[in-house]
Scaffold this active site. Structure first.
Site, short mmCIF file in Angstrom:
data_model
loop_
_atom_site.label_atom_id
_atom_site.label_comp_id
_atom_site.label_asym_id
_atom_site.label_seq_id
_atom_site.Cartn_x
_atom_site.Cartn_y
_atom_site.Cartn_z
N ALA A 1 41.28 35.83 41.47
CA ALA A 1 40.26 36.04 42.52
C ALA A 1 39.99 37.54 42.62
CB ALA A 1 40.70 35.45 43.86
N LEU A 2 39.66 38.10 41.47
CA LEU A 2 39.63 39.56 41.36
C LEU A 2 38.48 40.20 42.11
CD1 LEU A 2 40.52 39.92 37.56
CD2 LEU A 2 42.06 39.85 39.54
N HIS A 3 38.75 41.39 42.62
CA HIS A 3 37.74 42.19 43.31
C HIS A 3 37.84 43.61 42.77
CE1 HIS A 3 41.19 43.57 45.57
NE2 HIS A 3 41.45 42.32 45.95
N HIS B 1 41.30 45.28 42.35
CA HIS B 1 42.01 44.96 41.10
C HIS B 1 41.41 45.75 39.93
CE1 HIS B 1 42.60 40.97 43.30
NE2 HIS B 1 43.84 41.32 43.02
N LYS C 1 47.87 49.09 48.48
CA LYS C 1 47.51 48.06 49.47
C LYS C 1 48.75 47.25 49.84
CE LYS C 1 45.08 44.50 51.27
NZ LYS C 1 45.97 43.40 51.10
N SER D 1 40.64 42.50 49.49
CA SER D 1 41.71 41.52 49.30
C SER D 1 41.09 40.20 48.88
CB SER D 1 42.47 41.33 50.61
OG SER D 1 43.26 40.17 50.56
P1 AMP Z 1 47.20 40.40 44.00
O1 AMP Z 1 46.25 39.71 43.08
O2 AMP Z 1 46.81 40.33 45.44
O3 AMP Z 1 48.63 40.00 43.74
O4 AMP Z 1 47.12 41.94 43.65
C1 AMP Z 1 47.34 42.40 42.34
C2 AMP Z 1 47.45 43.91 42.37
O5 AMP Z 1 46.24 44.46 42.88
C3 AMP Z 1 48.57 44.42 43.28
O6 AMP Z 1 49.20 45.53 42.67
C4 AMP Z 1 47.83 44.82 44.53
O7 AMP Z 1 48.50 45.81 45.28
C5 AMP Z 1 46.54 45.36 43.93
N1 AMP Z 1 45.47 45.36 44.93
C6 AMP Z 1 45.09 44.33 45.72
N2 AMP Z 1 44.11 44.73 46.55
C7 AMP Z 1 43.89 46.04 46.30
C8 AMP Z 1 43.02 47.03 46.84
N3 AMP Z 1 42.19 46.74 47.84
N4 AMP Z 1 43.05 48.27 46.34
C9 AMP Z 1 43.92 48.59 45.32
N5 AMP Z 1 44.77 47.71 44.77
C10 AMP Z 1 44.76 46.45 45.26
#
Ligand code: AMP
Length: 323
Positions: free
Chosen positions: A31-33, A36, A176, A212
């Site tokens: 669910a990338l933004h 990521h 984050k 997020s």
């Molecule tokens: P997740 O998919 O939520 O497990 O996140 C994967 C990676 O992306 C983790 O290292 C998170 O800390 C990073 N991440 C998530 N949201 C953000 C953001 N808004 N800014 C920077 N890194 C992020």
């Protein structure tokens, strides 16, 4: 961009360039933004090949509905990653990560295996650290730790498993998830993984809301009020910095003003709770290194405010540097 949907496919692709490339790794749950993608771009800058994993790790969720409702859209993720310039995307099956099935046990004895090196020579490709092996060094005592029992054990189990499979030179994590970043740095060091952890700043929407995957789950009303979280974190930062400035002047000019960490937590909680639809689960002011609470501003060189706020049923986390 190569898409690998199993361990065998990943090994085939990585074997081709492991000897020549500097591998950067970005683990995600999809669910990338753009948050990521900022990690991916950082990796592309630092390395010659960027591997991104997409795996919604069941063992780091504390309840079934959170796991079930976690947003997923791998096809959209592939497009974003291709455009960003990723070399490989690894979308493992559960069996690739947990060859012996999933251990959902929430009881985590803290037997230490500090110093054991499984970084580059995991016994075989079915090797998986057991949760009991990890010593989180007390970094999970506050913040997310007590609110999501077992969560960080699930995180370090999957991250070390992915490190064993990808064998990256660098791995990129977002600030984050401040506590997660600290725990991953600690585990990488204590288990002697030959991986350099690179911290990447939090990317925010224009109105300040930390990006997020969970933001997609907010209603349009909730999305409108959610920026109040960061607004109040900024205000807390302003007050803390002013207090810290006054304290150092105090020694010279005897003029004292400002707030203690406890008072600042109370004020920030009141302000956020006064926004209808937002509910503070916790706000803590922690030593950035040990993640233990600070009582006074000179208790630590670096201090971070960490918070979890409900826009029910969605739970949002954020943090800000105070010192
Ligand atoms: P997740 O998919 O939520 O497990 O996140 C994967 C990676 O992306 C983790 O290292 C998170 O800390 C990073 N991440 C998530 N949201 C953000 C953001 N808004 N800014 C920077 N890194 C992020």
């Amino acid at each position: 961009m190569k898409i690998c949907r199993s361990l065998v496919e990943l090994e085939e692709v990585l074997n081709n360039f492991r000897s020549t490339e500097k591998i950067g790794f970005v683990p995600t749950m999809g669910a990338l933004h753009m948050g990521h993608i900022s990690l991916v771009k950082n990796s592309i800058k630092h390395t010659t090949a960027t591997v991104v994993s997409i795996f919604v790790n069941p063992t780091q969720f504390n309840n079934a509905s959170d796991l079930e409702n976690y947003p997923r859209d791998v096809e959209a993720d592939f497009k974003l990653l291709e455009a960003a310039g990723a070399s490989v995307v690894f979308v493992p099956r559960v069996i690739d990560i947990y060859p012996e099935g999933i251990d959902f046990s929430g009881v985590m004895p803290k037997t230490s295996i500090q110093g054991l090196n499984n970084g580059n020579n995991a016994p075989d490709k079915n090797y998986l650290h057991k949760k009991e092996e990890f010593d989180l060094g007390g970094l999970d005592n506050y913040g997310e730790g007590p609110r999501r029992p077992g969560h960080f054990y699930g995180v370090v189990q999957v991250v070390t498993r992915l490190f064993d499979l990808v064998k990256p030179d660098f791995a990129f994590f977002g600030e984050k998830d401040f506590q997660q970043l600290a725990i991953i740095k600690h585990i990488t060091k204590s288990l002697n993984y030959p991986v350099e952890i690179i911290a990447c700043p939090t990317l925010r929407e224009d109105d300040g809301l930390a990006m997020s995957s969970r933001n997609q789950l907010l209603t349009s009303e909730q999305r409108k009020i959610a920026p109040n979280i960061y607004k109040n974190l900024l205000e807390a930062q302003r007050i803390a910095q002013q207090t810290i400035g006054n304290l150092s002047e105090y020694q010279e000019n005897s003029s004292e003003s400002g707030m203690t960490p406890k008072q600042l937590i109370e004020l920030t909680s009141i302000q956020i709770n006064s926004v209808s639809g937002l509910e503070v689960e916790y706000i803590e002011i922690l030593n950035s290194e040990t993640l233990q609470p600070v009582v006074k501003w000179d208790d630590a060189e670096q201090i971070q405010l960490c918070a979890a706020i409900y826009a029910r049923p969605v739970r949002l986390i954020d943090n800000i540097k105070l010192k």
